[in-house]
Design a protein around this motif. Structure first.
Motif, PDB file in Angstrom:
ATOM      1  N   PHE A 256      -6.729   3.582  -3.740  1.00  0.00           N
ATOM      2  CA  PHE A 256      -7.133   3.437  -2.345  1.00  0.00           C
ATOM      3  C   PHE A 256      -8.084   4.559  -1.931  1.00  0.00           C
ATOM      4  O   PHE A 256      -8.277   5.523  -2.667  1.00  0.00           O
ATOM      5  N   SER A 257      -8.620   4.417  -0.738  1.00  0.00           N
ATOM      6  CA  SER A 257      -9.480   5.445  -0.174  1.00  0.00           C
ATOM      7  C   SER A 257      -8.623   6.470   0.565  1.00  0.00           C
ATOM      8  O   SER A 257      -7.447   6.230   0.847  1.00  0.00           O
ATOM      9  N   ARG A 258      -9.233   7.595   0.893  1.00  0.00           N
ATOM     10  CA  ARG A 258      -8.545   8.616   1.677  1.00  0.00           C
ATOM     11  C   ARG A 258      -8.116   8.050   3.038  1.00  0.00           C
ATOM     12  O   ARG A 258      -7.072   8.405   3.572  1.00  0.00           O
TER      13      ARG A 258
ATOM     14  N   THR B 226       0.833  -1.205   0.000  1.00  0.00           N
ATOM     15  CA  THR B 226       0.000   0.000   0.000  1.00  0.00           C
ATOM     16  C   THR B 226       0.863   1.248   0.000  1.00  0.00           C
ATOM     17  O   THR B 226       0.638   2.180  -0.784  1.00  0.00           O
TER      18      THR B 226
ATOM     19  N   PHE C 286      -4.746   6.482   3.077  1.00  0.00           N
ATOM     20  CA  PHE C 286      -3.638   7.436   3.162  1.00  0.00           C
ATOM     21  C   PHE C 286      -3.348   7.754   4.619  1.00  0.00           C
ATOM     22  O   PHE C 286      -2.201   7.651   5.073  1.00  0.00           O
TER      23      PHE C 286
ATOM     24  N   LEU D 279       1.166   4.210  -2.832  1.00  0.00           N
ATOM     25  CA  LEU D 279       0.925   5.605  -2.452  1.00  0.00           C
ATOM     26  C   LEU D 279       2.132   6.479  -2.774  1.00  0.00           C
ATOM     27  O   LEU D 279       1.979   7.612  -3.250  1.00  0.00           O
TER      28      LEU D 279
ATOM     29  N   THR E 210      -4.524   9.234  -3.550  1.00  0.00           N
ATOM     30  CA  THR E 210      -5.179   7.975  -3.186  1.00  0.00           C
ATOM     31  C   THR E 210      -5.948   7.386  -4.366  1.00  0.00           C
ATOM     32  O   THR E 210      -5.941   6.175  -4.569  1.00  0.00           O
TER      33      THR E 210
END
Length: 198
Positions: free
Chosen positions: A44-46, A13, A49, A17, A39
């Motif tokens: 990915f979602s916030r 992840t 992060f 990022l 993101t």
């Protein structure tokens, strides 16, 4: 399929990022870069992060450390090889060419420097990062001198700072309007010159 451990999943992840952040900062600058865009690009979602980073500044420093540590570690591995120094330098040149192949890297590094100039709080974090990198480069250069069988000069610490600055400058020269093959040759010319004059 083998299930990833929590730590492996977190590492993947963070790497995604970091890649997205590098592109976002290089394209829009620190002020224009958006966490939502980072993101989204990474898939990915916030929340993902903020599960890994406190702020844009945190990921900025993490990208710098990750990319530079990877490069320095690779150079150290080359310097530990049994081949002659000329072959080792050729391996280092190829590694540097790959490093410069990241088209956004030069812009990203400059954005980090500019943000440090404009923000006192971040400047302290950035200075800590620079101190770590300069020390890593100094150790790498020390291994190079040892491998070449020559003595280190009195101003060795300054030489490490100069090498880091040269790499940053050369990374800016690589882009759509220039020939990226020249930069690795220029770096090798610098390294061979300082070894010859040792």
């Amino acid at each position: 399929m083998t299930r990833l451990s929590r730590e492996d999943s977190r590492s993947i992840t963070q790497e995604k990022l970091r890649t997205a952040a590098l592109q976002e900062f290089a394209r829009w600058g620190f002020g224009g870069a958006a966490i939502d865009k980072i993101t989204e690009s990474a898939g990915f979602s916030r929340g993902a992060f903020y599960a890994n980073y406190k702020s844009k500044e945190d990921i900025l420093i993490d990208v710098l450390k990750a990319y530079n540590n990877r490069e320095i570690q690779e150079w150290r591995q080359f310097l530990a090889m049994p081949e002659d120094i000329e072959t080792v330098l050729n391996y280092m040149r190829e590694s540097f060419a790959r490093y410069l192949g990241q088209a956004d890297w030069g812009m990203f590094v400059i954005e980090a420097q500019l943000h440090a100039k404009r923000n006192k709080d971040f400047a302290a974090k950035y200075r800590g990062y620079l101190n770590e990198v300069n020390e890593s480069v100094r150790l790498m250069l020390s291994a190079l001198y040892s491998r070449a069988g020559v003595a280190e000069p009195p101003n060795f610490g300054e030489l490490a700072v100069l090498l880091r600055a040269l790499v940053v400058g050369l990374s800016l020269d690589v882009g759509d309007d220039s020939d990226p093959s020249n930069a690795p040759d220029q770096l090798m010319y610098f390294l061979k010159t300082i070894l010859h004059h040792a």
